[in-house]
Write an enzyme that holds these catalytic residues in place. Structure first.
Site, PDB file in Angstrom:
ATOM      1  N   ASN A  11       0.874  -1.182   0.000  1.00 14.50           N
ATOM      2  CA  ASN A  11       0.000   0.000   0.000  1.00 14.50           C
ATOM      3  C   ASN A  11       0.903   1.222   0.000  1.00 14.50           C
ATOM      4  O   ASN A  11       1.508   1.557   1.012  1.00 14.50           O
ATOM      5  CB  ASN A  11      -0.883  -0.021   1.255  1.00 14.50           C
ATOM      6  CG  ASN A  11      -1.660   1.276   1.422  1.00 14.50           C
ATOM      7  OD1 ASN A  11      -1.822   2.033   0.467  1.00 14.50           O
ATOM      8  ND2 ASN A  11      -2.139   1.538   2.637  1.00 14.50           N
ATOM      9  N   LYS A  13       0.103   4.279  -0.289  1.00 10.29           N
ATOM     10  CA  LYS A  13      -0.539   5.479   0.265  1.00 10.29           C
ATOM     11  C   LYS A  13      -0.337   6.658  -0.699  1.00 10.29           C
ATOM     12  O   LYS A  13      -0.312   6.448  -1.909  1.00 10.29           O
ATOM     13  CB  LYS A  13       0.012   5.783   1.659  1.00 10.29           C
ATOM     14  CG  LYS A  13       0.043   4.539   2.546  1.00 10.29           C
ATOM     15  CD  LYS A  13       0.254   4.858   3.980  1.00 10.29           C
ATOM     16  CE  LYS A  13       0.463   3.574   4.756  1.00 10.29           C
ATOM     17  NZ  LYS A  13       0.206   3.713   6.170  1.00 10.29           N
ATOM     18  N   HIS A  96      -9.414   1.018   4.616  1.00 11.07           N
ATOM     19  CA  HIS A  96      -8.144   1.224   5.336  1.00 11.07           C
ATOM     20  C   HIS A  96      -8.367   2.147   6.531  1.00 11.07           C
ATOM     21  O   HIS A  96      -9.203   3.060   6.468  1.00 11.07           O
ATOM     22  CB  HIS A  96      -7.104   1.827   4.377  1.00 11.07           C
ATOM     23  CG  HIS A  96      -5.721   1.814   4.951  1.00 11.07           C
ATOM     24  ND1 HIS A  96      -5.274   2.798   5.789  1.00 11.07           N
ATOM     25  CD2 HIS A  96      -4.712   0.915   4.831  1.00 11.07           C
ATOM     26  CE1 HIS A  96      -4.019   2.516   6.144  1.00 11.07           C
ATOM     27  NE2 HIS A  96      -3.662   1.384   5.589  1.00 11.07           N
ATOM     28  N   GLU A  98      -6.760   4.595   7.586  1.00 11.91           N
ATOM     29  CA  GLU A  98      -6.602   6.032   7.304  1.00 11.91           C
ATOM     30  C   GLU A  98      -7.856   6.587   6.639  1.00 11.91           C
ATOM     31  O   GLU A  98      -8.232   7.741   6.877  1.00 11.91           O
ATOM     32  CB  GLU A  98      -5.344   6.259   6.446  1.00 11.91           C
ATOM     33  CG  GLU A  98      -4.080   6.051   7.287  1.00 11.91           C
ATOM     34  CD  GLU A  98      -2.866   5.574   6.523  1.00 11.91           C
ATOM     35  OE1 GLU A  98      -2.839   5.667   5.290  1.00 11.91           O
ATOM     36  OE2 GLU A  98      -1.927   5.077   7.187  1.00 11.91           O
ATOM     37  N   GLU A 164      -5.278  -5.071  10.483  1.00 10.62           N
ATOM     38  CA  GLU A 164      -4.293  -4.013  10.694  1.00 10.62           C
ATOM     39  C   GLU A 164      -4.611  -3.292  11.999  1.00 10.62           C
ATOM     40  O   GLU A 164      -5.442  -2.361  12.006  1.00 10.62           O
ATOM     41  CB  GLU A 164      -4.335  -3.018   9.536  1.00 10.62           C
ATOM     42  CG  GLU A 164      -4.020  -3.634   8.200  1.00 10.62           C
ATOM     43  CD  GLU A 164      -3.433  -2.624   7.239  1.00 10.62           C
ATOM     44  OE1 GLU A 164      -2.312  -2.855   6.776  1.00 10.62           O
ATOM     45  OE2 GLU A 164      -4.065  -1.597   6.984  1.00 10.62           O
ATOM     46  N   GLY A 170       2.353   2.296  10.646  1.00  8.90           N
ATOM     47  CA  GLY A 170       3.265   3.424  10.485  1.00  8.90           C
ATOM     48  C   GLY A 170       3.916   3.879  11.778  1.00  8.90           C
ATOM     49  O   GLY A 170       4.511   4.956  11.833  1.00  8.90           O
ATOM     50  N   SER A 210       3.550  -2.093  10.314  1.00  6.66           N
ATOM     51  CA  SER A 210       4.996  -2.071  10.535  1.00  6.66           C
ATOM     52  C   SER A 210       5.682  -3.395  10.224  1.00  6.66           C
ATOM     53  O   SER A 210       6.632  -3.783  10.915  1.00  6.66           O
ATOM     54  CB  SER A 210       5.309  -1.599  11.961  1.00  6.66           C
ATOM     55  OG  SER A 210       4.828  -0.272  12.152  1.00  6.66           O
TER      56      SER A 210
HETATM   57  C1  PEP Z   1      -0.643   0.143   5.842  1.00  2.25           C
HETATM   58  O1  PEP Z   1      -0.650   1.272   5.405  1.00  2.25           O
HETATM   59  O2  PEP Z   1      -1.565  -0.614   5.515  1.00  2.25           O
HETATM   60  C2  PEP Z   1       0.448  -0.281   6.716  1.00  2.25           C
HETATM   61  C3  PEP Z   1       0.378  -1.454   7.266  1.00  2.25           C
HETATM   62  O3  PEP Z   1       1.482   0.614   6.908  1.00  2.25           O
HETATM   63  P1  PEP Z   1       2.920   0.322   7.609  1.00  2.25           P
HETATM   64  O4  PEP Z   1       3.435  -0.988   7.045  1.00  2.25           O
HETATM   65  O5  PEP Z   1       3.775   1.481   7.240  1.00  2.25           O
HETATM   66  O6  PEP Z   1       2.670   0.198   9.076  1.00  2.25           O
END
Ligand code: PEP
Length: 254
Positions: A11, A13, A96, A98, A164, A170, A210
């Site tokens: 992803n 973003k 997601h 976000e 998630e 992040g 992460s």
């Molecule tokens: C994501 O945006 O779905 C995500 C898991 O981000 P990150 O790996 O940076 O934590």
């Protein structure tokens, strides 16, 4: 080892316009990616047409990061599933965290998007997960149950669920393999409840939050973790490839 194939999805973003996305994909296409793992990249909308051309002869799947639930209409700023399908996009992320926290996404709107995307034969990566407040408040499983309830009616063959935990996205703070497995096993039970036992065995549940080359193997090694949705670490060809290879080693029983 389960019969489910590993899937590693990136992803991006709001990173990588056309020039950067093209350079990244040219680099990724140079890597000898293992056949045993399914790979998808999800660039921002603006980079999808260039990515679709670059990936057309490869087995790397292409996904959007969101999709609207109508085919067309007065929805300024939105992109529909037929528009994505028209340029060769085969996947979309939906729900997601976000989108949920900054743009008012709810379980219901995420489900509407997912249904419409599947009608256009897109595969859906449906994201869910609890916030830190919810985990600390001891309501993680209630939240996951509520979020997973809207999967009812979706086509299991075109569905991937991404767990998630919001506190791990992040932040550099990853769920422990045991925490991930516990949540994934719970979600598989909820998928069985809403879509049936067969669907629960087949639907892949990705972990996201992460994931890095250094922790991918221990997370993906859990019995109900079928790969990852990768944010930050998917923006670098070497780290994204290393995560894909970690999944391939596990698929080979190594
Ligand atoms: C994501 O945006 O779905 C995500 C898991 O981000 P990150 O790996 O940076 O934590």
């Amino acid at each position: 080892m389960s019969a489910r194939r590993y899937l590693v999805a990136g992803n991006w973003k709001m990173h990588m316009g056309v020039g950067e996305a093209s350079a990244f994909l040219e680099g990724l296409l140079q890597e000898e990616l293992p056949d045993a793992v399914d790979v998808v990249v999800c660039p921002p909308y603006i980079s999808l047409p260039a990515a679709a051309m670059l990936l057309s002869a490869s087995r790397i799947g292409l996904g959007a990061q969101n999709v609207h639930w109508e085919a067309s209409g007065a929805f300024t700023g939105e992109i529909s599933a037929p528009m994505l399908a028209e340029i060769g996009v085969g996947w979309t992320i939906v729900g997601h965290s976000e989108r949920r926290s900054y743009f008012g996404e709810t379980d219901e709107t995420a489900a509407r998007r997912a249904r419409r995307a599947q009608e256009e034969e897109l595969r859906v990566i449906f994201c869910l997960g609890e916030t830190l407040e919810e985990r600390d408040g001891g309501v993680t499983f209630e939240v996951l149950e509520r979020q997973a309830a809207v999967l009812e009616g979706l086509d299991a063959e075109r569905l991937v669920v991404a767990y998630e935990p919001v506190w791990a996205i992040g932040t550099g703070r990853t769920a422990s393999p045991a925490q991930a497995q516990e949540a994934h096993a719970f979600l598989r039970g909820r998928i069985a409840a809403v879509l049936g036992e067969e669907a629960a065995r087949a639907v892949r549940i990705l972990y996201g939050g992460s994931v890095k080359p250094g922790n991918a193997a221990e997370l993906f090694g859990q019995p109900d973790v079928d790969g990852g949705l990768i944010g930050g670490a998917s923006l670098d060809v070497q780290s994204f490839s290393a995560i894909i290879r970690a999944a391939a080693h596990l698929a080979a029983g190594e």
